[in-house]
Design a protein around this motif. Structure first.
Motif, short mmCIF file in Angstrom:
data_model
loop_
_atom_site.label_atom_id
_atom_site.label_comp_id
_atom_site.label_asym_id
_atom_site.label_seq_id
_atom_site.Cartn_x
_atom_site.Cartn_y
_atom_site.Cartn_z
N ALA A 199 0.86 -1.20 0.00
CA ALA A 199 0.00 0.00 0.00
C ALA A 199 0.89 1.23 0.00
O ALA A 199 2.07 1.17 0.39
CB ALA A 199 -0.92 0.01 1.22
N ASP A 200 0.32 2.36 -0.43
CA ASP A 200 1.06 3.62 -0.43
C ASP A 200 0.86 4.40 0.86
O ASP A 200 1.78 5.08 1.33
CB ASP A 200 0.61 4.49 -1.61
N GLN A 201 -0.34 4.33 1.43
CA GLN A 201 -0.65 5.01 2.70
C GLN A 201 -1.64 4.14 3.47
O GLN A 201 -2.55 3.55 2.87
CB GLN A 201 -1.31 6.36 2.46
N VAL A 202 -1.47 4.11 4.79
CA VAL A 202 -2.44 3.44 5.67
C VAL A 202 -2.75 4.41 6.80
O VAL A 202 -1.85 4.85 7.52
CB VAL A 202 -1.88 2.12 6.26
N ALA A 203 -4.03 4.73 6.96
CA ALA A 203 -4.45 5.67 8.01
C ALA A 203 -4.98 4.89 9.22
O ALA A 203 -5.43 3.75 9.08
CB ALA A 203 -5.53 6.61 7.46
N PRO A 204 -4.96 5.52 10.40
CA PRO A 204 -5.40 4.81 11.62
C PRO A 204 -6.87 4.40 11.59
O PRO A 204 -7.26 3.50 12.33
CB PRO A 204 -5.17 5.83 12.74
N ASP A 205 -7.68 5.04 10.73
CA ASP A 205 -9.09 4.63 10.64
C ASP A 205 -9.30 3.49 9.65
O ASP A 205 -10.44 3.11 9.37
CB ASP A 205 -9.98 5.83 10.28
N GLY A 206 -8.21 2.95 9.10
CA GLY A 206 -8.31 1.77 8.24
C GLY A 206 -8.40 2.06 6.76
O GLY A 206 -8.39 1.14 5.94
N TRP A 207 -8.49 3.35 6.36
CA TRP A 207 -8.48 3.66 4.92
C TRP A 207 -7.07 3.51 4.35
O TRP A 207 -6.09 3.86 5.03
CB TRP A 207 -8.96 5.09 4.68
N LEU A 208 -6.98 3.00 3.14
CA LEU A 208 -5.71 2.90 2.43
C LEU A 208 -5.75 3.76 1.17
O LEU A 208 -6.82 3.95 0.58
CB LEU A 208 -5.44 1.47 1.94
N VAL A 209 -4.58 4.22 0.75
CA VAL A 209 -4.40 4.69 -0.62
C VAL A 209 -3.48 3.71 -1.32
O VAL A 209 -2.42 3.34 -0.77
CB VAL A 209 -3.79 6.12 -0.66
N LYS A 210 -3.90 3.27 -2.50
CA LYS A 210 -3.09 2.38 -3.33
C LYS A 210 -3.09 2.92 -4.76
O LYS A 210 -3.81 3.84 -5.09
CB LYS A 210 -3.65 0.95 -3.28
N GLY A 211 -2.24 2.32 -5.59
CA GLY A 211 -2.20 2.71 -6.99
C GLY A 211 -0.98 3.49 -7.39
O GLY A 211 -0.91 4.02 -8.49
N GLY A 212 0.03 3.53 -6.49
CA GLY A 212 1.27 4.21 -6.84
C GLY A 212 1.87 3.65 -8.13
O GLY A 212 2.52 4.37 -8.89
N GLY A 213 1.63 2.38 -8.40
CA GLY A 213 2.08 1.76 -9.64
C GLY A 213 0.97 1.64 -10.67
O GLY A 213 1.14 0.97 -11.69
N GLY A 214 -0.18 2.22 -10.37
CA GLY A 214 -1.29 2.20 -11.33
C GLY A 214 -2.05 0.88 -11.40
O GLY A 214 -2.86 0.67 -12.30
#
Ligand SMILES: O=C[C@H](O)[C@H](O)[C@H](O)COP(=O)(O)O
Length: 243
Positions: free
Chosen positions: A95-110
């Motif tokens: 993953a690119d980012q993981v927040a304490p509320d469980g949301w992720l950001v992904k897709g740094g590689g598309g």
């Protein structure tokens, strides 16, 4: 046009490499023998694949990118078309980012479209990260895949939410255009809904809390913490060091 996604060489000079390796090796130890396994994409997956292959678990794998399929096959892992199997026991990804509320950001590689489909289809989703991926709050940019057909119109519509930057030459394996959206991420659920309401947004990189089952945080010293998610939220204290 090149594909957007890659599985980078685990031997590369990534300063987070030792922590990613620790996360990947711990995640590989969580994979049960003979399971149906979704394989993510990215440099952390690049460490995971050889660790998985060394365990000789006789898993049947589905890959989220051509790069992952190629790397896994070269290591002797069995990779089959997704439609050849009727379920996935587990998916493992970075993953690119993981927040304490469980949301992720992904897709740094598309690769987020296939990654989200695979994660959603799996009974359990294990996310492997180095500590730099733990964020107090999600921050832009947000990866997007937009339809190549009508791209200019789709981009204009998404542009009402924030600035859309097209990644040069980046197309998904299914022909979508990979972009980054520069927008405030303080309300990920609201933003996800707004994006999903725009025809031609193939997928965005916001992964909701309910998807993740377990987070594995590797450390540069080779240790890793396994953090179970309960009711969509991480149960561990790994964000403490962020202050
Ligand atoms: O599109 C790429 C994926 O979402 C990756 O899983 C994510 O960008 C993390 O990549 P890495 O393991 O290289 O940090």
């Amino acid at each position: 046009m090149p594909s957007a996604a890659s599985v980078t060489d685990p031997g590369s000079s990534d300063p987070e490499g030792p922590a990613k390796r620790a996360a990947a090796e711990t995640a590989a130890a969580l994979v049960p023998k003979g399971c149906l396994l979704g394989l993510g994409t990215g440099s952390t997956v690049g460490f995971f694949l050889p660790a998985l292959a060394r365990r000789q678990l006789d898993c049947t794998c589905v890959a989220t990118s051509p790069a992952t399929a190629e790397a896994a096959t070269a290591l002797g892992l069995r990779v089959v078309p997704f439609d050849d199997i009727d379920h996935l026991d587990l998916a493992v990804d970075g993953a690119d980012q993981v927040a304490p509320d469980g949301w992720l950001v992904k897709g740094g590689g598309g690769a987020h479209t296939r990654e989200k489909i695979v994660a959603a289809a799996a009974e359990r989703f294990v996310v492997m990260v180095s500590p730099d991926k733990l964020v107090a709050a999600l921050h832009p940019p947000l990866p997007l895949e937009l339809s190549a057909f009508g791209f200019a119109a789709v981009r204009r519509a998404v542009g009402r939410l924030g600035r859309v930057e097209r990644r040069a030459g980046a197309l998904s394996p299914q022909g979508g255009v990979i972009c980054d959206l520069h927008v405030e991420l303080s309300d990920p659920a609201g933003l996800a809904a707004a994006l999903e309401a725009i025809p031609g947004v193939v997928e965005h990189g916001l992964f909701p809390p309910g998807l993740t089952s377990t987070l594995v945080v590797g450390q540069p010293d080779g240790t890793a913490q396994v953090v179970p998610f309960v009711d969509g939220r991480p149960t561990g204290e790994v964000w403490g060091a962020l202050g």
